[in-house]
Design an enzyme around this catalytic site. Structure first.
Site, PDB file in Angstrom:
ATOM      1  N   GLU A 181     -10.308 -13.484   3.383  1.00 22.56           N
ATOM      2  CA  GLU A 181      -9.341 -14.076   4.282  1.00 22.56           C
ATOM      3  C   GLU A 181      -8.643 -12.998   5.109  1.00 22.56           C
ATOM      4  O   GLU A 181      -8.463 -11.868   4.649  1.00 22.56           O
ATOM      5  CB  GLU A 181      -8.292 -14.879   3.493  1.00 22.56           C
ATOM      6  N   SER A 236       3.258  -0.479  -2.025  1.00 23.71           N
ATOM      7  CA  SER A 236       3.743  -1.661  -2.744  1.00 23.71           C
ATOM      8  C   SER A 236       4.476  -1.164  -3.980  1.00 23.71           C
ATOM      9  O   SER A 236       3.858  -0.748  -4.953  1.00 23.71           O
ATOM     10  CB  SER A 236       2.566  -2.556  -3.148  1.00 23.71           C
ATOM     11  N   HIS A 269       7.755  -2.693  -5.526  1.00 22.79           N
ATOM     12  CA  HIS A 269       8.119  -3.901  -6.275  1.00 22.79           C
ATOM     13  C   HIS A 269       9.020  -3.673  -7.485  1.00 22.79           C
ATOM     14  O   HIS A 269       9.612  -4.619  -7.990  1.00 22.79           O
ATOM     15  CB  HIS A 269       6.886  -4.721  -6.662  1.00 22.79           C
ATOM     16  N   CYS A 305       2.173 -12.802   2.239  1.00 17.25           N
ATOM     17  CA  CYS A 305       1.847 -11.757   1.270  1.00 17.25           C
ATOM     18  C   CYS A 305       1.667 -12.339  -0.129  1.00 17.25           C
ATOM     19  O   CYS A 305       2.496 -13.108  -0.605  1.00 17.25           O
ATOM     20  CB  CYS A 305       2.962 -10.706   1.221  1.00 17.25           C
TER      21      CYS A 305
END
Length: 356
Positions: free
Chosen positions: A106, A228, A230, A347
């Site tokens: 995708e 990333s 987090h 996301c």
């Protein structure tokens, strides 16, 4: 060598047709020479493939018909098939694209005024297993080639009929677990003989694969890096991002310092706010401690809902608390406007599936 000379035949015959995207400039010139064609034809063909995104040899109107016929015997144009396409209320479009071997990925196109950003995938699936991300749930199918990454961007460009102004490699996969193909795609996207997008408008997002961060720092181009993060608490990050457990936050902190010293570029830390998990007071303090005194930009993302996930977004008020506190210690911070959430294009929501 890709082609074998056979004296009984006029020119060289490939063992089987190759995708033109996989040929180097030299290999293409070699094939043209074997077909009795001048070398300058290679540049013409490459413009059709990489700049104009030709889907058939018949489109290559400035080539002799006989050459187009010869090329179609020796080569294929690969390409992608659009399996599904969804349009968000905010104008974003999500595509499920299938490659020649049946593997699907995708990608997302996000228009803003006179700009068009593409979020592209570097792998089909992902092996990193981040707990809050839909992509990793099914594991890794395979890595993509540089041409397959590039083709996603061109597909979006052609669908919008607009120039792509920036690309983020934040779709499916961990770009630094597919480093060479990722760099090849970035260089083609940057090249005036490709998409011609400025290096600073090409961003790679990594979970924090430390050896490749330093390798990336030493590349000559001014590509942009996003991490990333987090969580800046080791235990929380280990639980959320098991794929990078072996790369400790201390080592990540040190390597990012080296990255900034080497490149002079400001990296972005991506932080998806998850209610009750990484939006607590100790987590906020740890994030401030991690970033304070460094060249960094923190991009706060409201966690996007994923069906069946035990994680849920934090509140907007809490996101604003994070911005205030980070700003107070001299760290740039913004709340990202999440695009395409209503079509599972935001996301952490990308999956390889045809059924929507």
């Amino acid at each position: 060598m890709p082609y074998e000379n056979d004296e009984k035949n006029s020119g060289s015959v490939p063992a089987e047709p190759r995708d033109l995207h996989t040929l180097t400039h030299g290999e293409l010139q070699e094939l043209l020479s074997s077909l009795g064609q001048p070398k300058f034809r290679a540049k013409q063909i490459e413009e059709w493939v990489w700049v104009k995104n030709a889907r058939s040899f018949d489109e290559m109107s400035n080539l002799p018909k006989t050459l187009r016929e010869d090329l179609s015997r020796h080569l294929t144009l690969g390409g992608v098939t659009e399996v599904a396409r969804q349009v968000s209320s905010d104008g974003s479009r999500k595509y499920l694209l299938r490659y020649q071997d049946g593997v699907s990925v995708e990608c997302v196109g996000m228009p803003t005024k006179n700009r068009l950003t593409v979020c592209a995938s570097t792998q089909a699936g992902c092996a990193m297993g981040c707990a809050f991300c839909a992509t990793g749930a099914a594991g890794l199918t395979r890595s993509l080639t540089s041409a397959e990454i590039y083709e996603q961007v061109m597909h979006v460009r052609d669908d919008f009929n607009a120039r792509v102004t920036s690309v983020v490699l934040m779709g499916q996969g961990e770009p630094f677990m597919n480093y060479d193909a990722t760099l090849g795609a970035l260089r083609r996207l940057n090249s005036p003989d490709g998409a011609g997008i400025g290096a600073r408008h090409l961003t790679v997002s990594t979970c924090g694969v430390i050896p490749q961060i330093m390798r990336f720092a030493n590349e000559p181009e001014q590509f942009t890096l996003a991490i990333s993060l987090h969580s800046a608490v080791q235990k929380t990050r280990n639980a959320l991002m098991p794929g990078v457990r072996k790369y400790s936050l201390v080592n990540l902190y040190n390597v990012m310092g080296e990255y900034v010293n080497k490149t002079g570029r400001r990296p972005t830390y991506e932080y998806a706010l998850i209610g009750g998990i990484n939006d607590t007071e100790p987590e906020l303090q740890a994030l401030c401690d991690f970033c304070e005194g460094t060249l960094a930009h923190v991009n706060l993302i409201q966690l996007n809902e994923v069906d069946g996930s035990r994680f849920h977004p934090s509140t907007e008020a809490r996101a604003e608390d994070f911005v205030r506190r980070l700003t107070s210690v001299g760290v740039e911070a913004t709340i990202r406007n999440s695009r395409g959430a209503d079509i599972d294009a935001a996301c952490g929501q990308l999956k390889q599936r045809a059924g929507h």
